[in-house]
Design a protein around this motif. Structure first.
Motif, mmCIF file in Angstrom:
data_model
loop_
_atom_site.group_PDB
_atom_site.id
_atom_site.type_symbol
_atom_site.label_atom_id
_atom_site.label_comp_id
_atom_site.label_asym_id
_atom_site.label_seq_id
_atom_site.Cartn_x
_atom_site.Cartn_y
_atom_site.Cartn_z
ATOM 1 N N PRO A 173 -54.019 -78.158 9.253
ATOM 2 C CA PRO A 173 -54.080 -79.253 10.229
ATOM 3 C C PRO A 173 -52.843 -80.145 10.124
ATOM 4 O O PRO A 173 -52.271 -80.307 9.045
ATOM 5 N N LEU A 174 -52.470 -80.727 11.242
ATOM 6 C CA LEU A 174 -51.298 -81.600 11.263
ATOM 7 C C LEU A 174 -51.456 -82.758 10.289
ATOM 8 O O LEU A 174 -50.497 -83.163 9.629
ATOM 9 N N SER A 175 -52.673 -83.314 10.181
ATOM 10 C CA SER A 175 -52.884 -84.449 9.279
ATOM 11 C C SER A 175 -52.592 -84.075 7.832
ATOM 12 O O SER A 175 -52.002 -84.860 7.079
ATOM 13 N N VAL A 176 -52.988 -82.860 7.439
ATOM 14 C CA VAL A 176 -52.724 -82.391 6.070
ATOM 15 C C VAL A 176 -51.227 -82.185 5.864
ATOM 16 O O VAL A 176 -50.665 -82.565 4.838
ATOM 17 N N PHE A 177 -50.588 -81.580 6.870
ATOM 18 C CA PHE A 177 -49.151 -81.338 6.762
ATOM 19 C C PHE A 177 -48.384 -82.656 6.685
ATOM 20 O O PHE A 177 -47.427 -82.789 5.904
#
Length: 527
Positions: free
Chosen positions: A77-81
């Motif tokens: 997910p973008l948030s994790v990245f």
């Protein structure tokens, strides 16, 4: 989970110099001085002596990569990245850790590639520092390599008014990101509705067969399919929440549409299938395999009603090649622009327009309308007029961010103004039709603040000059309507121009009821 493509963008920092000079400088051949970045989630991520940077792909000094390699697709997910990148930028990839040979852009790209897709970048890139280090390098060569590295920095300070320019870039990025968010939400809604229909169909089948399915079983089925299920905090099912949001957005869109005068566009003038066949027949002998793929993408978007996602990153450069390279005939350009005029009516065409912010393919072509052959000019004006169909693309036409083309400073609003004025005053009824529509649409935009006084004055002068030829009722109505709107925007200059240049709109009283109504509404504003 949603998958995102991960690309490795490969640049030659030496701009081709390494291939010619490497043997003389370091005693061995080199294809290039490779700088790499990772493009994912619609952004380009890189590492240099400034630390970790990210930007719109290609919006830095290096611009176009030497090559692009697809590393794979990630489900991270973008948030994790984003959290991962933030951690790296504050620790192992802070600007102070940068080393041209031992800890550089390529080691960063390798680490990101491993994190996202578990795959390495090409070995010839990773081997480059050792090849250079094993040579005896003079201080001059080291200085040259350092300069090469600095060319990979993201430019944040611009000439002119940097804060003003940066603000406009951020505004346009916000519009773009908002559109991307809406596209993702739409895909989720479609998926939910599809699963809901399947669930309803199964429920009816079970009822007919005398069996039933519990709520728990239904939710388990939905969860297994990877679809959001369960209840929200207020007890409302997630699907109902999304549908309610959809209805709210539709109402808001309808409200915005009703608050503005309907734009004048040209819906029925293009046979998209016939134009596409003409385009294929005209270029099939001169395009390569990659360009055939672009034509297939265009067919999917245009004829198969696929979304704008069907058009890959290189599609705009293919458009530019057709519009600018002499190998393509005027007939090809006319067909292409007619096809684009049809595509401009689609609500997701704005995504392609936002992707064009780096190269300005469309606007650079349109600004040359006064030197285009008549049929090309007609097709180009049709394209621009149809961009007023949707709120997002009509707002894009009035953006004020500037760039330079052929020694001239341009912006979307300046190009739109030029096309409208040129067409309105052309000695051709078709161009006058398009020009009067464009100026009418500009005047009737619901966000009046984007049309500055100088643009309103320039358009007013063109309209007054056009009125002197005594146009037909339709063209006259559009012109008087535009004058009325421009008088609201520029309350002093426009009435003064009408008085000084003429003709007076009241001279056209009696032409038709709708024109008489407009003139009466202008009332005391006419000096």
């Amino acid at each position: 989970m949603e998958k995102n493509k991960v690309e490795l963008w490969i640049y030659d920092l030496s701009m081709g110099m390494a291939k010619n000079l490497a043997h003389m400088l370091i005693g061995k051949p080199l294809e290039g001085i490779w700088h790499t970045s990772i493009v994912v989630y619609g952004r380009e991520y890189m590492f240099n002596s400034n630390g970790v940077e990210n930007c719109i792909p290609g919006s830095h000094q290096l611009k176009t990569p030497e090559r692009v390699e697809v590393l794979g697709y990630t489900e991270v997910p973008l948030s994790v990245f984003a959290e991962y990148i933030s951690t790296l930028s504050e620790s192992s990839y802070a600007g102070s850790t940068y080393d041209l040979f031992k800890h550089n852009c390529n080691t960063f790209s390798e680490e990101i590639a491993q994190f996202l897709v578990g795959k390495s970048i090409p070995q010839y890139i990773l081997d480059l520092p050792n090849e250079v280090l094993s040579s005896k390098l003079s201080p001059q060569i080291l200085d040259l390599l350092t300069k090469f590295e600095r060319s990979a920095h993201v430019v944040t300070n611009r000439e002119g008014s940097p804060g003003y320019e940066q603000l406009n870039i951020e505004i346009e990025e916000a519009r773009y990101n908002s559109f991307l968010l809406e596209q993702r939400r739409k895909r989720l809604r479609d998926k939910l509705l599809k699963k809901e229909r399947k669930r309803e169909k199964k429920r009816k089948k079970d009822l007919m067969e005398g069996s039933s399915i519990s709520v728990e079983e239904e939710n388990a089925t939905m969860a297994e399919a990877g679809v959001i299920s369960g209840n929200s905090t207020d007890g409302q099912p997630a699907l109902k929440q999304i549908l309610a949001l959809e209805e709210e957005e539709k109402r808001e869109q309808e409200k915005r549409k009703k608050s503005r005068d309907p734009p004048i566009v040209f819906v029925g003038e293009i046979d998209e299938q016939a134009e596409f066949d003409v385009l294929v027949g005209a270029i099939e002998q001169v395009i390569d395999k990659e360009e055939e793929d672009y034509m297939e993408q265009l067919s999917q978007y245009l004829l198969d009603e696929e979304g704008c996602w069907a058009l890959s990153d290189g599609f705009l450069l293919f458009i530019a090649k057709i519009l600018y390279e002499p190998a393509y005939t005027s007939e090809v350009r006319i067909s292409l622009m007619k096809i684009m005029a049809f595509a401009a009516l689609k609500d997701d065409f704005i995504l392609l327009l936002h992707q064009d912010r780096e190269h300005h393919v469309f606007m650079n072509y349109l600004t040359q309308i006064d030197s285009l052959p008549l049929d090309q000019a007609r097709a180009a004006s049709l394209f621009l007029a149809n961009l007023f169909e949707n709120l997002s693309s009509s707002e894009w036409l009035l953006y004020i961010s500037e760039w330079t083309f052929m020694g001239k400073t341009l912006s979307n609003i300046r190009v739109t103004t030029k096309v409208g004025v040129h067409c309105l005053l052309a000695d051709d009824a078709v161009l006058q039709d398009r020009g009067s529509a464009i100026i009418y649409n500009m005047a009737c935009k619901e966000v009046k603040t984007v049309v500055y006084d100088d643009v309103a004055v320039e358009l007013t002068m063109a309209v007054l000059q056009f009125l002197k030829v005594k146009p037909n009722e339709e063209f006259l109505f559009r012109s008087i309507k535009a004058l009325s709107k421009f008088m609201e925007i520029s309350r002093q200059e426009v009435p003064q121009l009408i008085q000084m240049i003429g003709p007076d709109p009241r001279d056209f009283m009696g032409t038709s009821r709708r024109i008489d109504k407009l003139i009466n509404e202008m009332g005391q504003r006419l000096l």
